[in-house]
Design an enzyme around this catalytic site. Structure first.
Site, mmCIF file in Angstrom:
data_model
loop_
_atom_site.group_PDB
_atom_site.id
_atom_site.type_symbol
_atom_site.label_atom_id
_atom_site.label_comp_id
_atom_site.label_asym_id
_atom_site.label_seq_id
_atom_site.Cartn_x
_atom_site.Cartn_y
_atom_site.Cartn_z
ATOM 1 N N GLU A 87 7.398 -6.991 0.852
ATOM 2 C CA GLU A 87 6.251 -6.884 1.759
ATOM 3 C C GLU A 87 5.307 -7.891 1.503
ATOM 4 O OE1 GLU A 87 5.512 -5.159 4.128
ATOM 5 O OE2 GLU A 87 6.863 -3.285 3.998
ATOM 6 N N SER A 120 -10.349 5.763 -4.403
ATOM 7 C CA SER A 120 -11.316 6.959 -4.504
ATOM 8 C C SER A 120 -10.986 7.928 -5.424
ATOM 9 C CB SER A 120 -11.557 7.512 -3.283
ATOM 10 O OG SER A 120 -10.272 7.655 -2.436
ATOM 11 N N LYS A 159 1.345 9.925 5.845
ATOM 12 C CA LYS A 159 1.455 8.507 6.155
ATOM 13 C C LYS A 159 2.847 7.800 5.762
ATOM 14 C CE LYS A 159 -3.477 7.982 6.886
ATOM 15 N NZ LYS A 159 -4.727 6.941 6.960
ATOM 16 N N TYR A 193 -15.111 1.079 -6.536
ATOM 17 C CA TYR A 193 -16.334 2.025 -6.348
ATOM 18 C C TYR A 193 -17.209 1.637 -7.685
ATOM 19 C CZ TYR A 193 -13.600 3.556 -2.567
ATOM 20 O OH TYR A 193 -12.932 3.512 -1.530
ATOM 21 N N LYS A 207 0.781 -1.093 -0.155
ATOM 22 C CA LYS A 207 -0.061 0.074 -0.179
ATOM 23 C C LYS A 207 1.122 1.222 0.146
ATOM 24 C CE LYS A 207 -3.663 2.381 2.415
ATOM 25 N NZ LYS A 207 -4.523 2.245 3.634
ATOM 26 N N ARG A 223 -10.814 9.730 2.550
ATOM 27 C CA ARG A 223 -10.883 10.343 3.706
ATOM 28 C C ARG A 223 -11.895 11.282 4.010
ATOM 29 N NH1 ARG A 223 -4.072 11.079 3.272
ATOM 30 N NH2 ARG A 223 -3.729 8.782 3.158
ATOM 31 N N LYS A 246 -1.994 -1.294 -3.821
ATOM 32 C CA LYS A 246 -2.981 -0.242 -3.771
ATOM 33 C C LYS A 246 -2.235 0.893 -3.740
ATOM 34 C CE LYS A 246 -5.864 1.814 -0.398
ATOM 35 N NZ LYS A 246 -6.520 1.825 0.939
HETATM 36 C C1 PBG Z 1 -6.868 3.473 5.570
HETATM 37 C C2 PBG Z 1 -7.491 3.349 4.152
HETATM 38 C C3 PBG Z 1 -7.319 4.300 3.271
HETATM 39 C C4 PBG Z 1 -7.910 3.702 2.292
HETATM 40 C C5 PBG Z 1 -8.512 2.541 2.680
HETATM 41 N N1 PBG Z 1 -8.101 2.329 3.948
HETATM 42 C C6 PBG Z 1 -6.725 5.680 3.271
HETATM 43 C C7 PBG Z 1 -5.269 6.008 3.915
HETATM 44 O O1 PBG Z 1 -5.042 4.962 3.766
HETATM 45 O O2 PBG Z 1 -5.381 7.067 4.149
HETATM 46 C C8 PBG Z 1 -8.061 4.342 0.781
HETATM 47 C C9 PBG Z 1 -9.213 3.936 -0.166
HETATM 48 C C10 PBG Z 1 -9.670 4.690 -1.115
HETATM 49 O O3 PBG Z 1 -8.942 5.668 -1.433
HETATM 50 O O4 PBG Z 1 -10.406 4.361 -1.847
HETATM 51 N N2 PBG Z 1 -6.471 2.668 6.453
#
Ligand code: PBG
Length: 327
Positions: free
Chosen positions: A235, A276, A219, A315, A197, A207, A250
């Site tokens: 990983e 998203s 992050k 989505y 990720k 968010r 991701k």
């Molecule tokens: C946080 C989490 C995130 C998403 C899924 N779980 C956002 C982040 O890491 O800040 C993002 C999913 C998306 O953008 O569709 N644990």
């Protein structure tokens, strides 16, 4: 031997021939539908930055799950929006047996028991700092976070989750979660690990959905650096070794090479999260009339699958499944 004996266009002469030589097929069972739940009743709220995508109260979410499953989508991935007064720096609400996530999981499994229910495991929706772990000083503390993630996972399994989906990127959490599930007898509860990720700008609209943006910093001390690909394999292999049943890459579109590499390096199913911001980009361009939304959606999902994803969290799950049904 080459031209004119070899002519690539022979295999493109008609719709029938093109169908015969189609290498990649999409099916509704490839999709994982993300779902956002919030407290209340009768609520269906559009999410800022995600036109056509909503947060639901439990009652209306149950209808949505029924529709999703009827379209042939096998799996839903549940995210809960915690109320502000439930947030702290210990993740207390995350493993509350009567928390919103746990109540929703129970409700879904009693109204649509056949669906494969996956639940998000991470502290950010419950964190007063909007971080995926417990904050100590300026740091996100790895090992104390793992303890909470393990408890959270067990509480989701108790509530009926078929898979837990840790999206936090703490080191060693897959092993800790697996150990806790085994110890409590949840030997068949799966783990879909967000293994590779990346620290991505494309999570912005998500968010908004959970009101979970980090309050300080970013992050980057836990999510991966977008420049790296060998690290992704490192990983992913660690998560497989620790007991992950499915591994995830991701985001998806900017990381198709990572999906391909993952496919070449492991033998567990690979999922990719079409996130998203990637959804928002298609929506925005379509709204302006710059791309055809349906074509852009299908080409994107096909690209992700062709790269090597067995499963796609998107989505567009419902819209794409409706399209595939109608064909
Ligand atoms: C946080 C989490 C995130 C998403 C899924 N779980 C956002 C982040 O890491 O800040 C993002 C999913 C998306 O953008 O569709 N644990």
């Amino acid at each position: 031997m080459s031209f004119p004996f070899v002519r690539g266009r022979r295999l493109r002469t008609s719709a029938a021939v093109r169908a015969m030589v189609t290498e990649t097929h999409l099916s509704p069972s490839d999709f994982i539908a993300p779902l956002f739940v919030m407290e209340g009743e009768g609520i269906k709220e559009e999410i800022k930055g995600m036109p056509g995508y909503y947060r639901y109260s439990i009652d209306l979410l149950l209808e949505e799950v029924k529709e999703i499953y009827a379209l042939g989508i096998s799996s839903a991935l549940l995210f809960a929006k915690a109320a502000d007064d439930k947030k702290d720096n210990a993740g207390t609400e995350a493993f509350n047996p009567d928390g919103l996530m746990q109540r929703t999981a129970r409700a879904i499994k009693s109204s649509t028991p056949e669906i494969c229910l996956m639940t998000d495991v991470a502290l950010d929706p419950y964190s007063s700092y909007g971080h995926d772990g417990i904050v100590k000083g300026e740091e996100i503390d790895n090992d104390s976070t793992n303890e909470v993630l393990a408890k959270m996972s067990v509480s989701h399994a108790q509530a009926g989750a078929d898979f837990v989906a840790p999206s936090d990127m703490m080191d060693g959490r897959i092993g800790k979660i697996r150990e806790a599930l085994e110890k409590e007898g949840y030997v068949n509860t799966g783990i879909m690990a967000y293994s590779a990720k990346y620290a991505s700008c494309f999570y912005g609209p998500f968010r908004n959905a959970l009101d979970s943006a980090p309050g300080f910093g970013d992050k980057k001390t836990y999510q991966m650096n977008p420049t790296n690909s060998r690290e992704a394999i490192h990983e992913i292999l660690l998560d497989v070794e620790e007991g992950a049943d499915i591994v995830m890459v991701k985001p998806a579109v900017a990381y198709l090479d990572i999906i391909k590499l993952a496919q070449q390096n492991v033998n567990v199913p690979i999922s990719a999260y079409h996130v998203s911001g990637e959804y928002a980009m298609i929506k925005a361009a379509a709204e302006k009339g710059w791309v055809n939304e349906e074509e852009a959606m299908l080409e994107t999902l096909i690209g992700i699958k062709r790269a090597g994803a067995d499963l796609i969290a998107t989505y567009y799950a419902k819209t794409a499944a409706e399209y595939l049904r109608g064909k």
